[in-house]
Design a protein around this motif. Structure first.
Motif, PDB file in Angstrom:
ATOM      1  N   HIS A  47     -10.626   3.012   0.199  1.00 59.62           N
ATOM      2  CA  HIS A  47     -11.499   1.924  -0.223  1.00 59.62           C
ATOM      3  C   HIS A  47     -10.820   0.851  -1.066  1.00 59.62           C
ATOM      4  O   HIS A  47     -11.318  -0.275  -1.117  1.00 59.62           O
ATOM      5  CB  HIS A  47     -12.689   2.478  -1.012  1.00 59.62           C
ATOM      6  CG  HIS A  47     -13.606   3.304  -0.170  1.00 59.62           C
ATOM      7  ND1 HIS A  47     -14.646   2.773   0.528  1.00 59.62           N
ATOM      8  CD2 HIS A  47     -13.610   4.631   0.103  1.00 59.62           C
ATOM      9  CE1 HIS A  47     -15.269   3.723   1.190  1.00 59.62           C
ATOM     10  NE2 HIS A  47     -14.650   4.874   0.948  1.00 59.62           N
ATOM     11  N   GLN A  48      -9.727   1.155  -1.744  1.00 58.20           N
ATOM     12  CA  GLN A  48      -9.148   0.198  -2.674  1.00 58.20           C
ATOM     13  C   GLN A  48      -7.702  -0.165  -2.377  1.00 58.20           C
ATOM     14  O   GLN A  48      -7.265  -1.249  -2.725  1.00 58.20           O
ATOM     15  CB  GLN A  48      -9.246   0.739  -4.108  1.00 58.20           C
ATOM     16  CG  GLN A  48     -10.673   0.930  -4.541  1.00 58.20           C
ATOM     17  CD  GLN A  48     -10.764   1.714  -5.828  1.00 58.20           C
ATOM     18  OE1 GLN A  48      -9.879   2.477  -6.184  1.00 58.20           O
ATOM     19  NE2 GLN A  48     -11.873   1.525  -6.527  1.00 58.20           N
ATOM     20  N   ARG A  49      -6.955   0.705  -1.780  1.00 57.93           N
ATOM     21  CA  ARG A  49      -5.525   0.493  -1.553  1.00 57.93           C
ATOM     22  C   ARG A  49      -5.318  -0.523  -0.437  1.00 57.93           C
ATOM     23  O   ARG A  49      -5.680  -0.293   0.702  1.00 57.93           O
ATOM     24  CB  ARG A  49      -4.880   1.829  -1.170  1.00 57.93           C
ATOM     25  CG  ARG A  49      -3.397   1.802  -1.073  1.00 57.93           C
ATOM     26  CD  ARG A  49      -2.928   3.245  -0.861  1.00 57.93           C
ATOM     27  NE  ARG A  49      -1.507   3.338  -0.893  1.00 57.93           N
ATOM     28  CZ  ARG A  49      -0.741   3.452   0.190  1.00 57.93           C
ATOM     29  NH1 ARG A  49      -1.286   3.494   1.373  1.00 57.93           N
ATOM     30  NH2 ARG A  49       0.560   3.532   0.081  1.00 57.93           N
ATOM     31  N   ILE A  50      -4.736  -1.668  -0.765  1.00 56.04           N
ATOM     32  CA  ILE A  50      -4.546  -2.697   0.239  1.00 56.04           C
ATOM     33  C   ILE A  50      -3.281  -2.428   1.050  1.00 56.04           C
ATOM     34  O   ILE A  50      -2.328  -1.837   0.558  1.00 56.04           O
ATOM     35  CB  ILE A  50      -4.485  -4.112  -0.381  1.00 56.04           C
ATOM     36  CG1 ILE A  50      -3.329  -4.240  -1.349  1.00 56.04           C
ATOM     37  CG2 ILE A  50      -5.797  -4.462  -1.049  1.00 56.04           C
ATOM     38  CD1 ILE A  50      -3.060  -5.654  -1.790  1.00 56.04           C
ATOM     39  N   LYS A  51      -3.322  -2.837   2.294  1.00 54.95           N
ATOM     40  CA  LYS A  51      -2.196  -2.660   3.210  1.00 54.95           C
ATOM     41  C   LYS A  51      -1.855  -4.017   3.807  1.00 54.95           C
ATOM     42  O   LYS A  51      -2.730  -4.719   4.286  1.00 54.95           O
ATOM     43  CB  LYS A  51      -2.570  -1.709   4.350  1.00 54.95           C
ATOM     44  CG  LYS A  51      -2.891  -0.295   3.944  1.00 54.95           C
ATOM     45  CD  LYS A  51      -1.679   0.481   3.560  1.00 54.95           C
ATOM     46  CE  LYS A  51      -0.863   0.765   4.791  1.00 54.95           C
ATOM     47  NZ  LYS A  51       0.362   1.464   4.558  1.00 54.95           N
ATOM     48  N   LEU A  52      -0.585  -4.383   3.772  1.00 60.12           N
ATOM     49  CA  LEU A  52      -0.171  -5.646   4.364  1.00 60.12           C
ATOM     50  C   LEU A  52      -0.386  -5.650   5.875  1.00 60.12           C
ATOM     51  O   LEU A  52      -0.712  -6.686   6.458  1.00 60.12           O
ATOM     52  CB  LEU A  52       1.288  -5.941   4.021  1.00 60.12           C
ATOM     53  CG  LEU A  52       1.571  -6.193   2.542  1.00 60.12           C
ATOM     54  CD1 LEU A  52       3.059  -6.412   2.316  1.00 60.12           C
ATOM     55  CD2 LEU A  52       0.778  -7.380   2.038  1.00 60.12           C
ATOM     56  N   LYS A  53      -0.229  -4.501   6.518  1.00 59.51           N
ATOM     57  CA  LYS A  53      -0.450  -4.414   7.960  1.00 59.51           C
ATOM     58  C   LYS A  53      -1.904  -4.688   8.340  1.00 59.51           C
ATOM     59  O   LYS A  53      -2.193  -5.014   9.478  1.00 59.51           O
ATOM     60  CB  LYS A  53      -0.060  -3.039   8.490  1.00 59.51           C
ATOM     61  CG  LYS A  53       1.418  -2.780   8.471  1.00 59.51           C
ATOM     62  CD  LYS A  53       1.712  -1.408   9.041  1.00 59.51           C
ATOM     63  CE  LYS A  53       3.192  -1.125   9.034  1.00 59.51           C
ATOM     64  NZ  LYS A  53       3.501   0.202   9.565  1.00 59.51           N
ATOM     65  N   LEU A  54      -2.815  -4.547   7.391  1.00 59.11           N
ATOM     66  CA  LEU A  54      -4.240  -4.782   7.636  1.00 59.11           C
ATOM     67  C   LEU A  54      -4.672  -6.108   7.014  1.00 59.11           C
ATOM     68  O   LEU A  54      -5.808  -6.262   6.563  1.00 59.11           O
ATOM     69  CB  LEU A  54      -5.082  -3.627   7.074  1.00 59.11           C
ATOM     70  CG  LEU A  54      -4.766  -2.238   7.615  1.00 59.11           C
ATOM     71  CD1 LEU A  54      -5.633  -1.200   6.934  1.00 59.11           C
ATOM     72  CD2 LEU A  54      -4.947  -2.194   9.116  1.00 59.11           C
ATOM     73  N   ASN A  55      -3.766  -7.075   6.990  1.00 59.97           N
ATOM     74  CA  ASN A  55      -4.037  -8.417   6.448  1.00 59.97           C
ATOM     75  C   ASN A  55      -4.443  -8.388   4.979  1.00 59.97           C
ATOM     76  O   ASN A  55      -5.297  -9.151   4.541  1.00 59.97           O
ATOM     77  CB  ASN A  55      -5.115  -9.126   7.274  1.00 59.97           C
ATOM     78  CG  ASN A  55      -4.701  -9.314   8.706  1.00 59.97           C
ATOM     79  OD1 ASN A  55      -3.521  -9.546   8.990  1.00 59.97           O
ATOM     80  ND2 ASN A  55      -5.643  -9.213   9.614  1.00 59.97           N
ATOM     81  N   GLY A  56      -3.859  -7.501   4.206  1.00 55.00           N
ATOM     82  CA  GLY A  56      -4.131  -7.430   2.774  1.00 55.00           C
ATOM     83  C   GLY A  56      -5.475  -6.814   2.436  1.00 55.00           C
ATOM     84  O   GLY A  56      -5.967  -6.997   1.330  1.00 55.00           O
ATOM     85  N   LEU A  57      -6.071  -6.069   3.352  1.00 53.92           N
ATOM     86  CA  LEU A  57      -7.354  -5.422   3.116  1.00 53.92           C
ATOM     87  C   LEU A  57      -7.170  -3.908   3.034  1.00 53.92           C
ATOM     88  O   LEU A  57      -6.176  -3.369   3.507  1.00 53.92           O
ATOM     89  CB  LEU A  57      -8.324  -5.740   4.270  1.00 53.92           C
ATOM     90  CG  LEU A  57      -8.643  -7.202   4.506  1.00 53.92           C
ATOM     91  CD1 LEU A  57      -9.433  -7.365   5.795  1.00 53.92           C
ATOM     92  CD2 LEU A  57      -9.409  -7.782   3.341  1.00 53.92           C
ATOM     93  N   PRO A  59      -8.347  -0.088   4.245  1.00 55.89           N
ATOM     94  CA  PRO A  59      -8.774   0.373   5.573  1.00 55.89           C
ATOM     95  C   PRO A  59     -10.274   0.211   5.826  1.00 55.89           C
ATOM     96  O   PRO A  59     -10.690  -0.199   6.902  1.00 55.89           O
ATOM     97  CB  PRO A  59      -8.365   1.842   5.593  1.00 55.89           C
ATOM     98  CG  PRO A  59      -7.196   1.906   4.670  1.00 55.89           C
ATOM     99  CD  PRO A  59      -7.507   0.923   3.582  1.00 55.89           C
ATOM    100  N   VAL A  60     -11.111   0.505   4.822  1.00 56.90           N
ATOM    101  CA  VAL A  60     -12.560   0.374   5.010  1.00 56.90           C
ATOM    102  C   VAL A  60     -12.945  -1.089   5.167  1.00 56.90           C
ATOM    103  O   VAL A  60     -13.739  -1.443   6.045  1.00 56.90           O
ATOM    104  CB  VAL A  60     -13.321   1.041   3.842  1.00 56.90           C
ATOM    105  CG1 VAL A  60     -14.798   0.707   3.886  1.00 56.90           C
ATOM    106  CG2 VAL A  60     -13.120   2.542   3.878  1.00 56.90           C
ATOM    107  N   MET A  61     -12.403  -1.969   4.337  1.00 57.90           N
ATOM    108  CA  MET A  61     -12.728  -3.401   4.456  1.00 57.90           C
ATOM    109  C   MET A  61     -12.268  -3.943   5.800  1.00 57.90           C
ATOM    110  O   MET A  61     -12.959  -4.755   6.417  1.00 57.90           O
ATOM    111  CB  MET A  61     -12.094  -4.201   3.317  1.00 57.90           C
ATOM    112  CG  MET A  61     -12.716  -3.941   1.974  1.00 57.90           C
ATOM    113  SD  MET A  61     -12.176  -5.036   0.641  1.00 57.90           S
ATOM    114  CE  MET A  61     -10.418  -4.922   0.709  1.00 57.90           C
TER     115      MET A  61
END
Length: 69
Positions: A47-57, A59-61
């Protein structure tokens, strides 16, 4: 059924991250503290850990954003 290394890759990656970011740097006083910490880390991871591969979001977002045509 016969195991396939590709089936397990996502979980192996998660457990590696869990151990390096949470388990190894922390000392736990009890099994209950470890269990509560793991539950908290899994919530943080999804819910909180952002990933650059996911456009800075997180996984849930990323999964709940509207689909653009």
């Amino acid at each position: 059924r016969k195991g396939n290394c590709h089936d397990n890759a996502a979980m192996e990656s998660f457990f590696g991250t869990l151990k390096s970011e949470f388990f190894y740097p922390t000392r736990f006083e009890s099994i209950e503290a470890l269990q509560a910490g793991i539950k908290h880390y899994i919530h943080y991871y999804n819910h909180q850990r952002i990933k650059l591969k996911l456009n800075g979001l997180s996984p849930v977002m990323y999964r709940t954003q509207p689909v653009r045509p």
